[in-house]
Design an enzyme around this catalytic site. Structure first.
Site: not given
Length: 180
Positions: A78, A124, A127, A149
């Site tokens: 992200a 992300g 993910e 993160e």
């Protein structure tokens, strides 16, 4: 004076290219223009969602591969600027929910999905790979996979905390999540 409403819309370059091979395998290639990294912001999530619309509606497709055109980055995760803006504006919950919905749609596709990871797959990016049925990673030194993160006090909220334990077990997943 120029009327801005009559000006043609400026098309933005796509961040994700879609190609469908003759054998009906769809390849989504992340390649953020004018950037050395692929990151998720609102626009990238919207674009991925549009590609998922296409994939969900094309019943002739036999599989999906997610890849990157970048030399040493799959998807870096992200966009931290977007996260900061969302936190300041009170939109963080909506941004997280949006990513969760889109990654769940990817996970729920009826065709086999593969993340072809080369380079950094962080946050992300990891993910989105976890939302795929299979993950194949190059053994290049640039290929590093993790959830950094957590070292910033952020939770891997797009599936890192849920999909990873289902794949490798709670104990191993906790180690990955806690170490970033």
């Amino acid at each position: 004076m120029v009327n801005m409403n009559s000006m043609p819309a400026v098309a933005t370059a796509p961040m994700i290219r879609r190609d469908v091979s003759d054998d009906k395998i769809c390849v989504l290639t992340f390649d953020r223009p004018e950037s050395g990294a692929n990151i998720f912001d609102d626009a990238a999530l919207d674009e991925l969602s549009e590609h998922l619309d296409f994939i969900e509606n094309d019943t002739s497709l036999r599989g999906l591969v997610i890849a990157s055109a970048k030399k040493s980055i799959f998807v870096a995760g992200a966009d931290l600027k977007t996260l900061l803006q969302q936190a300041q504006s009170g939109g963080m919950r909506a941004f997280i929910a949006k990513g969760q919905r889109i990654f769940s749609r990817l996970s729920d596709l009826k065709i086999p999905t593969v993340a072809a990871i080369h380079g950094a797959s962080a946050g992300g990016g990891y993910e989105v790979a976890l939302a795929c049925d299979y993950r194949v990673a190059s053994d290049d030194p640039a290929t590093r996979i993790g959830l950094p993160e957590t070292t910033l006090g952020l939770i891997p909220a797009w599936g890192g905390c849920t999909r990873l334990p289902r794949l490798i077990g709670v104990e191993k997943a906790a180690e990955v999540i806690l170490k970033g």
